[in-house]
Design a protein around this motif. Sequence first.
Motif, PDB file in Angstrom:
ATOM      1  N   HIS A 150      11.210 -34.379 -14.404  1.00  0.00           N
ATOM      2  CA  HIS A 150      11.253 -35.784 -14.238  1.00  0.00           C
ATOM      3  C   HIS A 150      12.139 -36.368 -13.360  1.00  0.00           C
ATOM      4  O   HIS A 150      12.224 -37.591 -13.083  1.00  0.00           O
ATOM      5  CB  HIS A 150      11.182 -36.706 -15.565  1.00  0.00           C
ATOM      6  CG  HIS A 150       9.726 -36.405 -16.226  1.00  0.00           C
ATOM      7  ND1 HIS A 150       8.572 -35.954 -15.836  1.00  0.00           N
ATOM      8  CD2 HIS A 150       9.862 -36.236 -17.976  1.00  0.00           C
ATOM      9  CE1 HIS A 150       7.652 -35.605 -16.904  1.00  0.00           C
ATOM     10  NE2 HIS A 150       8.510 -36.016 -18.162  1.00  0.00           N
TER      11      HIS A 150
ATOM     12  N   ARG B  99       0.588 -33.724 -30.148  1.00  0.00           N
ATOM     13  CA  ARG B  99       0.213 -34.582 -29.255  1.00  0.00           C
ATOM     14  C   ARG B  99      -0.668 -35.745 -29.796  1.00  0.00           C
ATOM     15  O   ARG B  99      -0.781 -36.820 -29.418  1.00  0.00           O
ATOM     16  CB  ARG B  99      -0.273 -34.066 -28.035  1.00  0.00           C
ATOM     17  CG  ARG B  99       0.831 -32.930 -27.407  1.00  0.00           C
ATOM     18  CD  ARG B  99       1.836 -33.575 -26.672  1.00  0.00           C
ATOM     19  NE  ARG B  99       1.288 -34.129 -25.312  1.00  0.00           N
ATOM     20  CZ  ARG B  99       2.161 -34.706 -24.557  1.00  0.00           C
ATOM     21  NH1 ARG B  99       3.384 -34.553 -24.642  1.00  0.00           N
ATOM     22  NH2 ARG B  99       1.547 -35.214 -23.569  1.00  0.00           N
TER      23      ARG B  99
ATOM     24  N   HIS C 298       8.748 -37.611 -28.733  1.00  0.00           N
ATOM     25  CA  HIS C 298       8.536 -36.656 -27.723  1.00  0.00           C
ATOM     26  C   HIS C 298       7.770 -35.680 -28.357  1.00  0.00           C
ATOM     27  O   HIS C 298       8.137 -35.076 -29.484  1.00  0.00           O
ATOM     28  CB  HIS C 298       9.790 -36.326 -27.222  1.00  0.00           C
ATOM     29  CG  HIS C 298       9.524 -35.107 -26.134  1.00  0.00           C
ATOM     30  ND1 HIS C 298       9.126 -35.000 -25.013  1.00  0.00           N
ATOM     31  CD2 HIS C 298       9.833 -33.693 -26.563  1.00  0.00           C
ATOM     32  CE1 HIS C 298       8.867 -33.675 -24.501  1.00  0.00           C
ATOM     33  NE2 HIS C 298       9.383 -33.001 -25.517  1.00  0.00           N
TER      34      HIS C 298
ATOM     35  N   ASP D  83       4.556 -30.431 -24.135  1.00  0.00           N
ATOM     36  CA  ASP D  83       2.895 -30.576 -23.715  1.00  0.00           C
ATOM     37  C   ASP D  83       2.221 -29.284 -23.661  1.00  0.00           C
ATOM     38  O   ASP D  83       1.043 -29.196 -22.964  1.00  0.00           O
ATOM     39  CB  ASP D  83       2.945 -31.462 -22.453  1.00  0.00           C
ATOM     40  CG  ASP D  83       3.620 -30.805 -21.316  1.00  0.00           C
ATOM     41  OD1 ASP D  83       4.301 -29.579 -21.405  1.00  0.00           O
ATOM     42  OD2 ASP D  83       4.045 -31.679 -20.472  1.00  0.00           O
TER      43      ASP D  83
HETATM   44 MG    MG Z   1       5.983 -35.099 -21.483  1.00  0.00          MG
END
Ligand code: MG
Length: 140
Positions: free
Chosen positions: A54, A87, A117, A120
Amino acid sequence: MAIERTLSIIKPDATRRNLTGKINARFEDAGLKIVGQRRIQMTRAMAEAFYDVHRERSFFGSLCDFMTSGPVVVQVLEGEDAVAKNRQVMGATNPANADEGTIRRDFAESIEANSVHGSDSPENAAREIAFFFAEIDLVG
Ligand code: MG
Ligand code: RTP
């Protein structure tokens, strides 16, 4: 369905409000087993390395400030389809868009201070688990 492991982090907004136990209950109730867990204070260097993907995003600096603003609980969750299941239990990144009954809907303060968190993908889970844990730390 295969047994997987995923990396979870209970973020500073949640540790500050003493929500570790309530969040862990969500994981356990969903059939995710906590096979390793440690409460740590992330350094700036750790936050920047963890969120390296990121680095070019507008929120990178603010995210690293937030993730170093207090203790986090890093943990490895194990179970069937653990990456996707976690998730689901977490809910959408922005709590305003998160489904009812998800951790972020119920606990998150904002799109940034969103309590948890979760990896993914299985590939990112392997990388993120290795960032914080040795295999000997994980007991299924
Ligand atoms: Mg992420
Ligand atoms: P995470 O990586 O923490 O599980 O969350 P995620 O996949 O749902 O979200 P991601 O897009 O990977 O973003 C990582 C974290 O950055 C913060 N964020 N802030 N201000 C913003 O627009 C913004 N967008 C994302 C959140 O803490 C998010 O979880």
